[in-house]
Design an enzyme around this catalytic site. Structure first.
Site, PDB file in Angstrom:
ATOM      1  N   ARG A   1       0.856  -1.178   0.000  1.00 30.14           N
ATOM      2  CA  ARG A   1       0.000   0.000   0.000  1.00 30.14           C
ATOM      3  C   ARG A   1       0.895   1.232   0.000  1.00 30.14           C
ATOM      4  NH1 ARG A   1      -4.073   2.446   4.689  1.00 30.14           N
ATOM      5  NH2 ARG A   1      -5.113   3.936   3.302  1.00 30.14           N
ATOM      6  N   HIS A   2       0.353   2.335  -0.479  1.00 29.82           N
ATOM      7  CA  HIS A   2       1.085   3.601  -0.420  1.00 29.82           C
ATOM      8  C   HIS A   2       1.307   4.024   1.030  1.00 29.82           C
ATOM      9  CE1 HIS A   2      -2.633   5.624   0.710  1.00 29.82           C
ATOM     10  NE2 HIS A   2      -3.231   5.004  -0.292  1.00 29.82           N
TER      11      HIS A   2
ATOM     12  N   LYS B   1     -14.032  -2.763   5.771  1.00 31.66           N
ATOM     13  CA  LYS B   1     -13.206  -3.403   4.741  1.00 31.66           C
ATOM     14  C   LYS B   1     -13.702  -4.818   4.434  1.00 31.66           C
ATOM     15  CE  LYS B   1     -10.535   0.110   4.295  1.00 31.66           C
ATOM     16  NZ  LYS B   1     -10.766   1.006   3.135  1.00 31.66           N
TER      17      LYS B   1
ATOM     18  N   ARG C   1      -0.072   9.445  -5.301  1.00 34.90           N
ATOM     19  CA  ARG C   1       0.518   8.988  -4.039  1.00 34.90           C
ATOM     20  C   ARG C   1       1.065   7.565  -4.145  1.00 34.90           C
ATOM     21  NH1 ARG C   1      -5.015   9.427  -2.918  1.00 34.90           N
ATOM     22  NH2 ARG C   1      -6.128   7.478  -2.485  1.00 34.90           N
TER      23      ARG C   1
END
Length: 463
Positions: A79-80, A297, A163
């Site tokens: 993930r970023h 999520k 990003r």
């Protein structure tokens, strides 16, 4: 858990005595290997807004490579790094704080900072803290897999968000920094080889967007709103009593809790100062918040969504292709033009690094069956991470999250697959798993029938 409870209770007691935000004198609690261990009693329960922290100690299996084995292939999916709020959320947070400042008739104790708080957070882009996270991630990856990294340059892809691309570039900076300190390395500097656009109609295995029925599904929003309606009212009532003159919604409560993470990640380059927003809430409330994010999520992108895991089929089939060095077999979210070209999807590399978003990573993990032991989450009461069989948003997709997919060669001829999510060995499902959480490559691939068959992807386009 008892230690957690005592420590967190002590933290909140102290935070309510002092109006000063807690500060650590150096950033030794934030390292490349361990991730963010500062203020762990609160920072580790921010759901997907937690910064990456190693959960190696939560694993029943050592992350070390077993004796007599060597890693011959690694795919990292990341993930970023930590970012500012999205543009819409940033406007909402700013407006809420302005309304509180306008309407509250007094500010006292842990609320005193709100009277003069100036909202200066940006939108969407990485914070400096987030950039540093990704530098650390690249350095850790090089050091962990030094024997491979010395001789092999990773092939790198990034989803097209600014990003995400910036995260890949910072990862490269860290990888290169570690490389330069290793006099045994003779490889060239990595580059971002492929950037996959995030635009309508463009297949992208690192960012969901093309499954119409999935994108239009509002079930997860309803479940999140229902749980917020359970946890929100007592907090809202307390805040309204403590700040006379204000009126809040349940959603406002969650926004103020969000600010704890976002403000902390923006204050300093290494997260050494905890936001004063954090002390507004209690231990119980933070555990509810963390569960809310996991719930969202799970029912939005995981097994709780009829089409959630289907969004991860494409990447799963790409990983199978890389592990087996065979063409991609997929008719879901893969881009056939990119994946059929050796320049944009080579099959002969030993190291791969892909950069994505939290939501897509959740779908990928569930498409692979990594959390098949997780039963449907309760929609009205908090479950522990142990009850969720190791699944939680903060444990799976924090800012800077990373999953390592390893191929090992041991004494026996057949290679073995192992998966680590944020340093925790996740025992594989659907195959004959050994005591180290591994399966043979052929057995694991055979067990990925959901992905190999295309799952229920065809229902993406039914009305």
């Amino acid at each position: 858990m008892a230690f957690f409870t005592v420590a967190l209770s002590l933290y909140y007691l102290l935070s309510r005595v002092s109006t000063q935000a807690p500060v650590v004198q150096n950033h030794s609690c934030n390292t490349a290997d361990g991730g963010y261990q500062c203020f762990p009693n609160v920072s580790h329960v921010w759901g997907q807004y937690s910064p990456y922290f190693s959960i190696e100690q939560e694993s029943a299996i050592s992350e070390d490579v077993p004796h007599g084995c060597e890693v011959t292939f690694v795919q990292v999916l990341s993930r970023h790094g930590a970012r500012y709020p999205t543009e819409s959320k940033s406007k909402a947070y700013s407006g809420l704080i302005e309304a509180i400042q306008k309407n509250a008739t007094s500010f006292w104790g842990q609320y005193a900072f709100l009277e003069s708080y100036n909202y200066t957070l940006g939108a969407d882009d990485l914070t400096i803290f987030g950039e540093n996270q990704m530098v650390d991630s690249g350095a850790k990856f090089y050091r962990r897999y030094k024997n491979l990294a010395r001789k092999n340059t990773p092939f790198i892809r990034a989803s097209g968000s600014d990003r995400v691309v910036a995260s890949a570039e910072k990862f490269i900076n860290g990888f290169r920094k570690a490389q330069l300190h290793d006099h045994g390395s003779k490889r060239a500097t990595p580059v971002v080889n492929v950037i996959i656009p995030e635009i309508d109609g463009f297949n992208n295995t690192l960012d969901h967007s093309t499954c119409v029925s999935f994108e239009n599904d509002e079930r997860a929003d309803e479940i999140e709103a229902n749980f917020t309606a359970i946890m929100g009212p007592p907090i809202r009532k307390r805040l309204e009593n403590d700040l006379p003159g204000i009126k809040l919604t349940n959603e406002n409560v969650i926004y103020l809790m969000d600010m704890c993470s976002f403000d902390t990640m923006a204050r300093t380059a290494h997260g050494t100062e905890l936001s004063p927003f954090c002390a507004i809430f209690t231990e119980k409330e933070w555990l509810q918040y963390d569960y809310l994010q996991s719930l969202s999520k799970y029912y939005g992108y995981g097994a709780g969504s009829p089409l959630g895991p289907a969004q991860g089929i494409g990447f799963t089939n790409e990983l199978i292709a890389r592990l087996t060095q065979s063409p991609v077999q997929d008719n879901t979210s893969t881009n056939h033009t990119l994946d059929s070209n050796p320049a944009t999807f080579p099959l002969d590399r030993k190291l791969y690094a892909d950069f994505s978003h939290d939501n897509s990573m959740i779908s990928i993990f569930f498409a692979m069956g990594l959390y098949n032991g997780t039963q449907p989450l309760s929609m009205d009461s908090v479950e522990s991470i142990q009850e969720m069989d190791g699944y939680a948003a903060s444990w799976t997709v924090p800012f800077g999250a990373r999953a390592y997919f390893e191929l090992m060669q041991c004494e026996k001829k057949e290679p073995l697959v192992r998966v680590l999510v944020n340093d925790r060995v996740v025992p594989l499902h659907g195959c004959a798993v050994d005591k180290f959480g591994r399966c043979t490559l052929d057995d694991w691939v055979e067990g990925l029938n959901f992905a190999r068959s295309g799952g229920n992807w065809k229902t993406c386009f039914t009305l």
